[in-house]
Design an enzyme around this catalytic site. Structure first.
Site, PDB file in Angstrom:
ATOM      1  CG  ASP A  46      -1.616  -1.162   1.577  1.00  0.00           C
ATOM      2  OD1 ASP A  46      -1.564  -2.101   0.778  1.00  0.00           O
ATOM      3  OD2 ASP A  46      -2.251  -1.199   2.638  1.00  0.00           O
ATOM      4  CG  ASP A 168      -5.361  -0.270   6.719  1.00  0.00           C
ATOM      5  OD1 ASP A 168      -4.265  -0.577   7.212  1.00  0.00           O
ATOM      6  OD2 ASP A 168      -6.031  -1.054   6.010  1.00  0.00           O
TER       7      ASP A 168
HETATM    8  C1  FRU Z   1      -3.840  -3.716   2.625  1.00  0.00           C
HETATM    9  C2  FRU Z   1      -3.203  -4.104   3.948  1.00  0.00           C
HETATM   10  C3  FRU Z   1      -3.605  -3.147   5.070  1.00  0.00           C
HETATM   11  C4  FRU Z   1      -2.483  -3.299   6.036  1.00  0.00           C
HETATM   12  C5  FRU Z   1      -1.297  -3.465   5.130  1.00  0.00           C
HETATM   13  C6  FRU Z   1      -0.209  -4.350   5.659  1.00  0.00           C
HETATM   14  O1  FRU Z   1      -3.128  -4.204   1.546  1.00  0.00           O
HETATM   15  O2  FRU Z   1      -3.542  -5.424   4.301  1.00  0.00           O
HETATM   16  O3  FRU Z   1      -4.873  -3.413   5.595  1.00  0.00           O
HETATM   17  O4  FRU Z   1      -2.355  -2.203   6.882  1.00  0.00           O
HETATM   18  O5  FRU Z   1      -1.791  -4.006   3.924  1.00  0.00           O
HETATM   19  O6  FRU Z   1       0.899  -4.348   4.811  1.00  0.00           O
END
Ligand code: FRU
Length: 493
Positions: A46, A168
């Site tokens: 992300d 998040d």
């Molecule tokens: C989305 C996710 C988020 C998390 C992150 C971990 O792709 O699963 O929910 O914070 O990636 O890398």
């Protein structure tokens, strides 16, 4: 495929030398991108903390140094003056055993600047001695020197009424309410995706739980909502999130999506009133966890960057021990009841040689490694093969049928196929087809249809022979530009 033990995945990077050889090997990959951000080694997922601060654009991404594996995650920092040319600044947030709250990963989040400091809100992915997950919402402060200072305590911990999937944080400033909100992706105990809202008058202290966001009609829509945000663009509220474990029509066996609902946000009753259905943000194969920049001046647009990848998917570069890249930055505006996504106008800076402008005659054209293609079409049936062989066969085929008014992007003709179970062809209804704008990099294709009406983003891994383009259309004007390199491969950790 390589099997990773937990120890290998969660190993702490103590010294950059530990990944120097991996870096040298990664740099040699023929699938390294030329104008898209990608990890120096290992895995990128992300985009995080996307914000304008100190006359620059700051962006971080989820990074696991060791290989194509979702292991210990760091926030890797990159910076740009124009959103096109980026510099690597290296690791910003690192998981910390001593601090503890993020001992198994500094997970996704967002940023907000005040005066000369930038505040980073992220999920501390803590695992206890029994390996049970405890998510914390943590805060770090970044000065202009780029040095992060973590606040000693998280601003809040896990909410007991929800499962351990709470993460998040997206920070939203609401000057008209004299307060800030954090929207957090979560899962109810009944295993339904939802969003939790926290509120404070102060960025640093006094965060309290305001409640669960009501989204009438979406109470049972996937098992977890990752990376939520509420954007306000041109007078419209837009709820964006990534619902997981949900099948959507036309998206194969794909279970993870990134989309939005337009509507109106009532912060008093914590209700998002949808004015329409859930739309996917991107009709292609590889796009997830899109993030809009905070602190932008314009009120009628947003700037979005997404991870060009998907959870639980595998890619051919996994064998080379690296994976993932970011999409090009896009400008989001509202047209009617939909979001329009256009490549940023600044991308024109990348244009180098203008290879050709022709009245098209259905021959094959050799494509440069990094190219922008613009095609004006007369709205009739057409077929465009990208990354085809010299005879114009195979490749990724974009076809438009003016009777069904459907555009289809099909990557099943590529030699290196992957994630086939997600479906290899994606379609979208159009009112007609007048324009395609396409950006091709070493291992990706981004297709903007009708001036941003629809976008198809996909990774592709062409072989040596797959570098031609063939267009079959009764009338079309094609312009091609070779593009200059934009990303630097500097080893900054
Ligand atoms: C989305 C996710 C988020 C998390 C992150 C971990 O792709 O699963 O929910 O914070 O990636 O890398």
């Amino acid at each position: 495929m390589r099997e990773w033990t937990r120890e290998e995945r969660y190993r702490v990077l103590k010294d950059p030398h530990e990944i120097w050889d991996l870096y040298l090997k990664t740099k040699e990959s023929k699938y390294r991108q030329i104008f898209h951000n990608q990890p120096v080694t290992g895995l990128l997922n992300d985009p995080n903390g996307f914000v304008r601060f100190d006359n620059k654009w700051h962006l971080f991404y989820q990074w696991c140094p060791w290989g194509a594996v979702h292991g210990l995650k760091y926030w890797y920092h990159i910076v740009s003056k124009d959103l096109i040319y980026w510099d690597n600044l290296g690791v910003c947030l690192l998981p910390d055993e001593a601090y503890g709250y993020d001992n198994k990963g500094a997970y996704s989040g967002s940023a907000y600047p005040i005066d000369d400091k930038m505040y980073l809100y992220y999920t501390g992915n803590n695992r206890d001695e029994n390996y049970v997950r405890h998510p914390y919402t943590c805060l770090a402060r970044l000065g202009k020197d780029g040095w992060p200072e973590k606040y000693p305590l998280p601003i809040f911990g896990e909410h007991p009424d929800y499962t351990e999937h709470q993460r998040d944080p997206k920070i939203i400033a609401m000057p008209e309410h004299d307060c800030y909100y954090i929207v957090l992706g979560a899962q109810t105990k009944e295993k339904k995706g939802c969003i939790l809202i926290y509120k404070s008058e102060d960025l640093l202290h006094g965060w309290t739980f305001a409640g669960q966001l009501n989204v009438p009609g979406f109470e049972d829509f996937g098992t977890m909502w990752e990376c939520p945000s509420i954007e306000h663009i041109g007078g419209h509220d837009i709820l964006m999130f990534c619902p997981q474990n949900l099948k959507l029509p036309g998206r194969g066996e794909s279970m993870h999506h990134n989309g939005y609902i337009m509507g109106q946000m009532d912060w008093e009753s914590l209700t998002f009133h949808p004015s329409g259905e859930f739309h996917v943000l991107d009709f292609g194969f590889d796009s997830y966890a899109a993030a809009c920049a905070n602190n932008i001046e314009e009120k009628d647009k947003a700037i979005l960057i997404a991870w060009m990848g998907l959870p639980e998917a595998t890619y051919p570069t996994d064998e080379e021990d690296w994976s993932g890249c970011l999409t090009l930055p896009r400008e989001l505006t509202v047209r009617g009841r939909r979001l329009i996504q256009r490549p940023l106008p600044e991308l024109k800076k990348l244009r180098d040689e203008q290879v050709d402008i022709i009245k098209y005659d259905a021959g094959c054209i050799a494509l440069p490694g990094a190219v922008e293609i613009e095609i004006l079409l007369g709205g009739k049936d057409c077929r465009l093969s990208l990354l085809a062989n010299e005879a114009g066969e195979g490749g990724m085929v974009i076809s438009y049928n003016d009777t069904t008014k459907e555009i289809c992007v099909d990557r099943s003709g590529m030699k290196r196929r992957f994630n086939e179970n997600q479906g290899e062809a994606r379609t979208r209804k159009l009112d007609g087809l007048s324009r395609l704008k396409i950006y091709i990099d070493s291992s990706s294709v981004e297709i903007f249809v009708n001036d941003g009406d629809a976008v198809f983003t996909s990774r592709v891994f062409p072989t040596e022979e797959e570098r031609y383009m063939k267009l079959e259309a009764p009338e079309a004007f094609v312009s091609l530009w070779t593009l200059k390199p934009a990303v630097k491969e500097h080893f900054v950790i």
